[in-house]
Enzyme design. Structure first.
Site, PDB file in Angstrom:
ATOM      1  CG  ASN A   9     -18.629 -24.912  27.508  1.00 19.23           C
ATOM      2  OD1 ASN A   9     -18.500 -24.217  28.063  1.00 19.23           O
ATOM      3  ND2 ASN A   9     -17.158 -25.876  27.898  1.00 19.23           N
ATOM      4  CE  LYS A  11     -14.233 -23.293  27.405  1.00 16.64           C
ATOM      5  NZ  LYS A  11     -12.782 -23.901  26.944  1.00 16.64           N
ATOM      6  CG  HIS A  95     -14.337 -28.782  29.520  1.00 14.15           C
ATOM      7  ND1 HIS A  95     -13.635 -28.153  30.146  1.00 14.15           N
ATOM      8  CD2 HIS A  95     -15.614 -28.687  28.928  1.00 14.15           C
ATOM      9  CE1 HIS A  95     -13.266 -27.301  29.447  1.00 14.15           C
ATOM     10  NE2 HIS A  95     -14.482 -27.710  27.713  1.00 14.15           N
ATOM     11  CD  GLU A  97     -12.042 -24.777  30.482  1.00 13.83           C
ATOM     12  OE1 GLU A  97     -13.010 -24.075  30.442  1.00 13.83           O
ATOM     13  OE2 GLU A  97     -11.190 -24.375  29.207  1.00 13.83           O
ATOM     14  CD  GLU A 167     -13.817 -29.800  24.346  1.00 15.03           C
ATOM     15  OE1 GLU A 167     -14.203 -29.095  23.702  1.00 15.03           O
ATOM     16  OE2 GLU A 167     -14.131 -30.303  26.055  1.00 15.03           O
ATOM     17  N   GLY A 173      -9.199 -23.233  23.235  1.00 19.16           N
ATOM     18  CA  GLY A 173      -8.806 -22.027  23.378  1.00 19.16           C
ATOM     19  C   GLY A 173      -7.149 -22.021  23.490  1.00 19.16           C
ATOM     20  CB  SER A 213      -9.112 -23.873  18.549  1.00 17.09           C
ATOM     21  OG  SER A 213      -8.283 -23.612  19.866  1.00 17.09           O
TER      22      SER A 213
HETATM   23  P1  PGA Z   1     -12.913 -23.416  22.786  1.00 17.96           P
HETATM   24  O1  PGA Z   1     -13.109 -24.232  23.974  1.00 17.96           O
HETATM   25  O2  PGA Z   1     -13.608 -24.317  21.599  1.00 17.96           O
HETATM   26  O3  PGA Z   1     -12.223 -22.186  23.175  1.00 17.96           O
HETATM   27  O4  PGA Z   1     -11.331 -23.772  22.623  1.00 17.96           O
HETATM   28  C1  PGA Z   1     -13.765 -25.432  23.708  1.00 17.96           C
HETATM   29  C2  PGA Z   1     -14.110 -26.476  24.912  1.00 17.96           C
HETATM   30  O5  PGA Z   1     -13.266 -26.233  25.497  1.00 17.96           O
HETATM   31  O6  PGA Z   1     -15.564 -26.803  25.137  1.00 17.96           O
END
Ligand code: PGA
Length: 252
Positions: A9, A11, A95, A97, A167, A173, A213
């Site tokens: 992803n 983003k 997601h 976010e 997640e 993140g 992460s």
């Molecule tokens: P990250 O994001 O690996 O940077 O923690 C994962 C995601 O949001 O899909």
């Protein structure tokens, strides 16, 4: 046997140059990775470029979002039919976010999932609890609400075209990932829920990715858990070496 699935992803990251460099580097690194499904999910603007660059490879392309109508006056939105028409296989839906920054509700997410399935896409349906929800012991309650509402109205047959990504929001993140045991416990819970709702065949077959992460150094511990079938990778997917290492950890 569930084939592991690792998706990147990206983003809101990338440029024409970076898309080209990243995919060029990634292709040879994962060429002989073995039995694993791989996808990259760039921002919409780079989807076509990613599709062209991954042509004749086994890397598939996904979008990071879609709307739940086919066409019309929805300025700034992209329909599942358009995502499919462009050549994408997957679409990330729900997601954290989008839930927490852009205000997407379980109901909106459910509409998007249904529409994406109808358009022939494979939704990567994201769920996960906030830190205070975990600390209050509400993780299972939150997951149950998200899967119940998110998958409302879906039939057993739909479930063979859907991937779930667990997640935990506090791990996205932040560099603070769930331990393999914490992740496995929630994946187990999701699989039990799937069994009660759709039956054993679905529960055994649906792939549940872990995300939050995931890095080369923690991938193995997470991906060797019984109910973890791959990863949805954010930050580390922007580095071809790191992403390839996670892909390899998913296979072995
Ligand atoms: P990250 O994001 O690996 O940077 O923690 C994962 C995601 O949001 O899909």
């Amino acid at each position: 046997m569930r084939i592991p699935f690792v998706a990147g992803n990206w983003k809101m990251n990338a440029s024409v140059k970076e898309t080209e460099a990243l995919i060029h580097k990634l292709i040879p690194l994962v060429k002989d990775a073995g039995k694993v499904d791989i996808a990259v999910c760039p921002p919409f603007l780079y989807v076509n470029q990613a599709l062209a660059l991954t042509k004749n490879t086994h890397i598939r392309v996904g979008a990071q979002n879609c709307w739940f109508e086919s066409s019309g006056a929805f300025t700034g939105e992209v329909s599942p039919e358009m995502v499919k028409d462009a050549g994408c296989t997957y679409v990330i839906i729900g997601h954290s976010e989008r839930r927490h920054i852009l205000g997407e509700t379980d109901e909106i997410i459910n509409k998007k999932i249904r529409k994406a399935l109808a358009a022939g896409l494979v939704p990567i349906f994201c769920i996960g609890e906030l830190l205070d929800e975990r600390e209050q012991g509400k993780t299972e309650q939150v997951i149950e609400r998200q899967v119940t509402r998110g998958l409302e109205g879906l039939a057993e047959a739909d479930m063979s075209h859907l991937v779930i990504a667990y997640e935990p929001v506090w791990a996205i993140g932040t560099g603070r990932n769930a331990t393999p045991e914490q992740a496995q416990a929630v994946h187990r819970y999701i699989r039990e829920w799937l069994k009660n709702r759709f039956g054993s065949a679905v529960s055994d077959a649906v792939r549940i990715q872990y995300g939050g992460s995931v890095k080369p150094d923690n991938a193995k511990g997470l991906l060797t858990q019984t109910d973890i079938d791959g990863a949805l990778v954010g930050g580390a997917s922007l580095n071809a070496d790191h992403f390839a290492a996670i892909v390899k950890a998913a296979v072995s």
